[in-house]
Motif scaffolding. Structure first.
Motif, PDB file in Angstrom:
ATOM      1  N   ASP A 130      74.812  26.138  48.613  1.00 43.08           N
ATOM      2  CA  ASP A 130      74.020  24.960  49.006  1.00 43.08           C
ATOM      3  C   ASP A 130      73.053  24.567  47.896  1.00 43.08           C
ATOM      4  O   ASP A 130      72.906  23.384  47.575  1.00 43.08           O
ATOM      5  N   VAL A 131      72.379  25.569  47.335  1.00 46.45           N
ATOM      6  CA  VAL A 131      71.389  25.291  46.295  1.00 46.45           C
ATOM      7  C   VAL A 131      72.066  24.705  45.060  1.00 46.45           C
ATOM      8  O   VAL A 131      71.587  23.720  44.480  1.00 46.45           O
ATOM      9  N   VAL A 132      73.169  25.286  44.640  1.00 43.79           N
ATOM     10  CA  VAL A 132      73.859  24.788  43.441  1.00 43.79           C
ATOM     11  C   VAL A 132      74.377  23.370  43.676  1.00 43.79           C
ATOM     12  O   VAL A 132      74.316  22.517  42.784  1.00 43.79           O
ATOM     13  N   LEU A 133      74.840  23.087  44.878  1.00 44.09           N
ATOM     14  CA  LEU A 133      75.339  21.745  45.194  1.00 44.09           C
ATOM     15  C   LEU A 133      74.244  20.684  45.140  1.00 44.09           C
ATOM     16  O   LEU A 133      74.541  19.488  44.986  1.00 44.09           O
ATOM     17  N   MET A 134      72.981  21.103  45.260  1.00 51.88           N
ATOM     18  CA  MET A 134      71.892  20.133  45.123  1.00 51.88           C
ATOM     19  C   MET A 134      71.920  19.449  43.762  1.00 51.88           C
ATOM     20  O   MET A 134      71.445  18.326  43.609  1.00 51.88           O
ATOM     21  N   GLY A 135      72.483  20.132  42.771  1.00 50.85           N
ATOM     22  CA  GLY A 135      72.613  19.535  41.456  1.00 50.85           C
ATOM     23  C   GLY A 135      73.568  18.366  41.407  1.00 50.85           C
ATOM     24  O   GLY A 135      73.565  17.595  40.436  1.00 50.85           O
ATOM     25  N   ARG A 136      74.367  18.195  42.448  1.00 47.26           N
ATOM     26  CA  ARG A 136      75.341  17.101  42.489  1.00 47.26           C
ATOM     27  C   ARG A 136      74.817  15.867  43.217  1.00 47.26           C
ATOM     28  O   ARG A 136      75.473  14.819  43.222  1.00 47.26           O
ATOM     29  N   TYR A 137      73.641  15.964  43.852  1.00 45.31           N
ATOM     30  CA  TYR A 137      73.166  14.861  44.690  1.00 45.31           C
ATOM     31  C   TYR A 137      72.981  13.569  43.915  1.00 45.31           C
ATOM     32  O   TYR A 137      73.224  12.485  44.439  1.00 45.31           O
ATOM     33  N   GLY A 138      72.549  13.672  42.665  1.00 43.26           N
ATOM     34  CA  GLY A 138      72.370  12.461  41.876  1.00 43.26           C
ATOM     35  C   GLY A 138      73.675  11.736  41.618  1.00 43.26           C
ATOM     36  O   GLY A 138      73.689  10.514  41.435  1.00 43.26           O
ATOM     37  N   HIS A 139      74.766  12.465  41.625  1.00 44.36           N
ATOM     38  CA  HIS A 139      76.078  11.854  41.429  1.00 44.36           C
ATOM     39  C   HIS A 139      76.634  11.309  42.740  1.00 44.36           C
ATOM     40  O   HIS A 139      77.404  10.345  42.742  1.00 44.36           O
ATOM     41  N   LEU A 140      76.242  11.916  43.851  1.00 46.93           N
ATOM     42  CA  LEU A 140      76.802  11.539  45.148  1.00 46.93           C
ATOM     43  C   LEU A 140      76.026  10.421  45.832  1.00 46.93           C
ATOM     44  O   LEU A 140      76.604   9.582  46.519  1.00 46.93           O
ATOM     45  N   GLY A 141      74.717  10.411  45.669  1.00 47.01           N
ATOM     46  CA  GLY A 141      73.892   9.562  46.526  1.00 47.01           C
ATOM     47  C   GLY A 141      73.605  10.322  47.814  1.00 47.01           C
ATOM     48  O   GLY A 141      74.344  11.225  48.218  1.00 47.01           O
ATOM     49  N   TRP A 142      72.507   9.959  48.480  1.00 44.54           N
ATOM     50  CA  TRP A 142      72.044  10.739  49.626  1.00 44.54           C
ATOM     51  C   TRP A 142      72.916  10.600  50.863  1.00 44.54           C
ATOM     52  O   TRP A 142      72.856  11.415  51.769  1.00 44.54           O
ATOM     53  N   LEU A 143      73.747   9.583  50.949  1.00 48.67           N
ATOM     54  CA  LEU A 143      74.539   9.357  52.158  1.00 48.67           C
ATOM     55  C   LEU A 143      75.945   9.920  52.056  1.00 48.67           C
ATOM     56  O   LEU A 143      76.732   9.788  52.999  1.00 48.67           O
ATOM     57  N   LYS A 144      76.269  10.533  50.927  1.00 53.08           N
ATOM     58  CA  LYS A 144      77.612  11.060  50.745  1.00 53.08           C
ATOM     59  C   LYS A 144      77.596  12.578  50.800  1.00 53.08           C
ATOM     60  O   LYS A 144      76.648  13.214  50.372  1.00 53.08           O
ATOM     61  N   ARG A 145      78.660  13.140  51.332  1.00 49.49           N
ATOM     62  CA  ARG A 145      78.791  14.583  51.409  1.00 49.49           C
ATOM     63  C   ARG A 145      79.499  15.109  50.164  1.00 49.49           C
ATOM     64  O   ARG A 145      80.306  14.409  49.566  1.00 49.49           O
ATOM     65  N   PRO A 146      79.172  16.333  49.758  1.00 46.98           N
ATOM     66  CA  PRO A 146      79.870  16.906  48.602  1.00 46.98           C
ATOM     67  C   PRO A 146      81.379  16.943  48.822  1.00 46.98           C
ATOM     68  O   PRO A 146      81.865  17.265  49.915  1.00 46.98           O
ATOM     69  N   ARG A 147      82.108  16.575  47.795  1.00 38.81           N
ATOM     70  CA  ARG A 147      83.566  16.589  47.860  1.00 38.81           C
ATOM     71  C   ARG A 147      84.084  17.945  47.392  1.00 38.81           C
ATOM     72  O   ARG A 147      83.328  18.778  46.903  1.00 38.81           O
ATOM     73  N   LYS A 148      85.386  18.132  47.528  1.00 34.84           N
ATOM     74  CA  LYS A 148      85.979  19.395  47.093  1.00 34.84           C
ATOM     75  C   LYS A 148      85.715  19.619  45.612  1.00 34.84           C
ATOM     76  O   LYS A 148      85.397  20.735  45.188  1.00 34.84           O
TER      77      LYS A 148
END
Length: 251
Positions: free
Chosen positions: A101-119
């Protein structure tokens, strides 16, 4: 040709409760270099990077970033290209989150807040955990980790951001030698890839081995430049042994 500045700071003054903590700071961080910010406790090192990251508003001065096609722009225009690793002691480690979960926080800027992490985001996060030597820790709660392991998780989060500039506040503080070697190997690899890495650092004995450039801070910029030129006994003495009582400060 003069090296390009990734971050330029001009006449920056920062105060807490009207007491100056940093005074008229003018400095810069070169693109594609590994730079140490060093100085005694209370010198304003953390205050400097928090001001660079727009966490604190200065009384005077400017901070400008030059990243790819963006030249001399404020932090808000490039914030997704800047990764930050805070001090270990400033994080609430009881927060209920897994390592992944913590490492995936690094992807939020690429996803935007309304999108879920992809595979592919989860796969990338797992790759970053492998790089920091924690591939089997993805499902573990961060509260269960040692100090060195936590630091590596936050480095993995920064790596997952795929940034151009990495700013780290004492990433080697309190870690074991194994973790220190892992972190420094990764930071040097980032620089080899053309990234800019800025580290608040406390161990004077390793500056010459670890860094390209150094900035000496004690409320003001005392000295700066390539390590082989600026890291001298005179500059160390002036930075660490001179009273610069501008008011109570933050490290």
């Amino acid at each position: 040709m003069e090296d390009k500045q990734a971050i330029s700071i001009e006449h920056l003054t920062v105060a807490y409760d009207a007491r100056p903590v940093l005074w008229n700071i003018t400095t810069g961080f070169k693109e594609g270099r590994l730079t140490a910010i060093i100085g005694p406790n209370g010198a304003g090192k953390s205050t400097l990077i928090k001001s660079v990251l727009n966490f604190l508003q200065p009384i005077t001065g400017t901070v400008a970033f030059s990243i790819q096609d963006e030249q001399n722009v404020p932090y808000k225009k490039v914030k997704n290209s800047v990764a930050y690793v805070p001090q270990n002691t400033s994080v609430d480690w009881d927060f209920p989150a897994t390592v992944l979960d913590v490492v995936l926080m690094g992807r939020y800027g690429h996803l935007g807040w309304l999108k879920r992490p992809r595979k592919k985001d989860k796969d990338l996060a797992k790759q970053m955990l492998l790089k920091v030597g924690l591939p089997t820790f993805a499902s573990r709660q961060i509260s269960q980790l040692s100090g060195g392991q936590r630091q590596r998780v936050f480095l993995a989060r920064a790596l997952a951001q795929e940034a151009d500039i990495y700013i780290m506040d004492e990433p080697l503080s309190g870690v074991d030698m194994k973790t220190e070697r892992i972190i420094m190997k990764l930071l040097k690899k980032l620089v080899e890839q053309g990234k800019t890495v800025i580290v608040v650092h406390h161990d004077l004995q390793t500056v010459e081995d670890y860094f390209d450039d150094v900035v000496f801070i004690n409320r003001e910029v005392i000295a700066q430049g390539p390590v082989e030129e600026a890291f001298t006994k005179e500059n160390i003495d002036e930075t660490y042994h001179q009273d610069r009582n501008l008011g109570e400060g933050e490290d």
